[in-house]
Design an enzyme around this catalytic site. Structure first.
Site, short mmCIF file in Angstrom:
data_model
loop_
_atom_site.label_atom_id
_atom_site.label_comp_id
_atom_site.label_asym_id
_atom_site.label_seq_id
_atom_site.Cartn_x
_atom_site.Cartn_y
_atom_site.Cartn_z
N ASP A 1 30.93 24.00 81.59
CA ASP A 1 29.65 23.51 81.08
C ASP A 1 28.93 22.81 82.23
OD1 ASP A 1 27.55 22.56 79.43
OD2 ASP A 1 28.88 22.35 77.73
N ARG B 1 16.77 29.81 73.65
CA ARG B 1 16.27 28.51 74.09
C ARG B 1 16.73 28.24 75.51
NH1 ARG B 1 20.25 24.74 74.67
NH2 ARG B 1 22.08 24.75 73.32
#
Length: 290
Positions: free
Chosen positions: A201, A105
């Site tokens: 992140d 994804r």
């Protein structure tokens, strides 16, 4: 005497499974909840209560506004890149991960100051080495694979001249820095830093050129000088911060967090946190669609 700890507040409760992609757009914070495909906002008239803008039936990794078209977004979603409108159907520009050998994804994404949209991908499990890539969408709508061989491509962030791109591979705890030519092609790739605790992140660059990094499983946000030196660490009351957004007027850092994979007392996991800081960044760059 030890310095006073930085006060951290729950800016908006939510308990989101995987809130991500915090961006400042048109005077408010927008963010996604990846697995539910939702785009949400904290509007000026309700700054502490998230409101749903739209919802997709595929995971929604990140969005950027489309210049001159209020309510329109370019999105890293499902297996590709799409244009979203307030009421119309999703318009897919490309679905390059449809052909991936493992379920894959799209993940985090952002526009550079030149108006191009950059987004990474990852396997659904996040554990397949080399399954992730970095894509660039040009203003004409063409989508290009810029890098392959990544595992969890995350947190693209740019300097204000669009000459440098910071890119995290969360699975290896590494932040890379890419030098780009005017067309957005890498001419040099180097390791910027490697986190000792947690995984990099979401990221953003402040007006001084310093890089702010959410440390997943590190319960912290780090700030780095352009030379790679660690300048500051903000300790957080929950282990999985996912993205960071500096308000343009300065003085406040907003942090999305996740509750995914956590059990027991994980503090305000899945909430939006606010921290007073002496820093600012411009609003999110827009996609300059031709």
């Amino acid at each position: 005497m030890a310095p006073e700890p930085t006060p951290i507040a729950v800016h908006a409760p939510g308990g989101y499974d995987l809130a991500e992609g915090a961006r400042w757009v048109d005077g408010r914070l927008v963010f996604v909840d990846i697995p539910t495909g939702r785009l949400l906002e904290l509007a000026p008239d309700s700054p502490h209560t998230p409101r749903e803008i739209l919802r997709l039936d595929v995971p929604l990794g990140a969005v950027a506004p489309v210049a001159g078209r209020p309510g329109h977004w370019i999105a890293a979603a499902g297996t590709g890149i799409a244009l979203l409108t307030p009421h119309g159907p999703v318009r897919w520009l490309a679905r390059p991960e449809d052909d991936s050998p493992v379920p894959t994804r799209m993940n985090d994404g952002v526009c550079d100051p030149a108006g191009r949209f950059w987004a990474g991908s990852m396997s659904h499990s996040g554990t397949v080495p080399g399954a992730g890539s970095l894509y660039r969408t040009d203003p004409d709508g063409s989508v290009h694979r810029v890098l392959s061989g990544l595992t969890v491509a995350n947190g693209p962030a740019f300097t204000f001249d669009a000459a440098l791109l910071y890119l995290a591979d969360s699975a290896t705890a590494t932040i890379h820095r890419l030098t780009l030519d005017p067309d957005g092609n890498p001419t040099r790739t180097e390791e910027f830093t490697r986190l000792a605790d947690g995984a990099p992140d979401g990221m953003t660059v402040d007006t001084e050129g310093c890089l702010w990094v959410a440390a997943w499983d590190g319960a912290a946000v780090h700030r780095y000088h352009p030379d790679g030196a660690l300048l500051d660490t903000l300790r957080l009351p929950t282990p999985r911060p996912t993205s960071v957004c500096l308000c343009p007027e300065g003085g406040r850092l907003l942090i999305t967090t996740a509750r995914q994979g956590l059990s027991g007392d994980a503090g305000p996991a899945g909430s939006i946190l606010a921290v007073p800081v002496d820093a600012a960044a411009p609003p999110a760059a827009a996609f300059r669609m031709h």
